[in-house]
Enzyme design. Sequence first.
Site, PDB file in Angstrom:
ATOM      1  N   GLY A 109       0.830  -1.213   0.000  1.00  0.00           N
ATOM      2  CA  GLY A 109       0.000   0.000   0.000  1.00  0.00           C
ATOM      3  C   GLY A 109       0.854   1.249   0.000  1.00  0.00           C
ATOM      4  N   ASN A 136     -13.536   1.837   7.980  1.00  0.00           N
ATOM      5  CA  ASN A 136     -12.278   1.212   7.572  1.00  0.00           C
ATOM      6  C   ASN A 136     -11.139   1.851   8.380  1.00  0.00           C
ATOM      7  OD1 ASN A 136     -10.122  -0.016   6.320  1.00  0.00           O
ATOM      8  ND2 ASN A 136     -10.859   0.373   4.237  1.00  0.00           N
ATOM      9  N   TYR A 143      -3.640   6.344   6.219  1.00  0.00           N
ATOM     10  CA  TYR A 143      -3.597   7.655   5.570  1.00  0.00           C
ATOM     11  C   TYR A 143      -3.162   8.743   6.549  1.00  0.00           C
ATOM     12  CZ  TYR A 143      -5.856   5.295   1.709  1.00  0.00           C
ATOM     13  OH  TYR A 143      -6.125   4.427   0.685  1.00  0.00           O
TER      14      TYR A 143
END
Length: 172
Positions: A109, A136, A143
Site C-alpha cells: 500500500g 475502515n 492515511y
Amino acid sequence: MNTIEISLTKPSEIIDLQKISKETFVEAFSNENSEENMQKYLEENLSIQQLTNELLNSESSFYFARINEKIIGYLKINFGKAQTDFKEDDSIEIERVYVSEEFQGKNVGQNLLNKAIEICGEKNAQFLWLGVWEKNYKAIRFYQKNGFLEFGKHPFILGDDIQIDILMKLQL
C-alpha cells in the site's frame, strides 16, 4: 521479501484488473456488508464493461503492484473531470487502492501511495485526496500516518446501503 513492482495497467490486462478488483473488494468489505449489497456492487461497478470504460478514460490511470509477476494490489487515480467530487486541475484523486490480504503490512500500500504522490509531482498537483469508508479504521490510520487530514464526508452507495466516506487530503 521480493521487490514490489508498480506498473501502469494496460487494456490487455482487463481480466487481471477485474480479478484483483473483485478479490480485494470482497476481502475488504464482505464481513461488514450483506451478500446482496456486495454482489450488486461487484456487478455494477466492477464489471468488465465498467472497468474497461474507466481504464480507457484519459483522465484516469490504473497501476498494478506485483511481486514476481503476481498481481497483489492496485491503484486507481483520477485527474481533472474524472475526479468524483473535485474537478480541479491542481488535485488528483485516489479512487481506489487495494492490496490482497496476504500482502497487507508488507509496504505494498505504501508503494502504491508513493506512486500516486510521484504522479502528483509530475502533474504539479497541489493536493492528493481520497474518500475512505468511515468504518475502515485500518485504512484511515494508514492515511493519517502518511499526513492525510480529514476535510469532509460524502455518501458511498453499496447496493442499497448508503454509507459515509471520510474525505481526506494530503497537501503537497
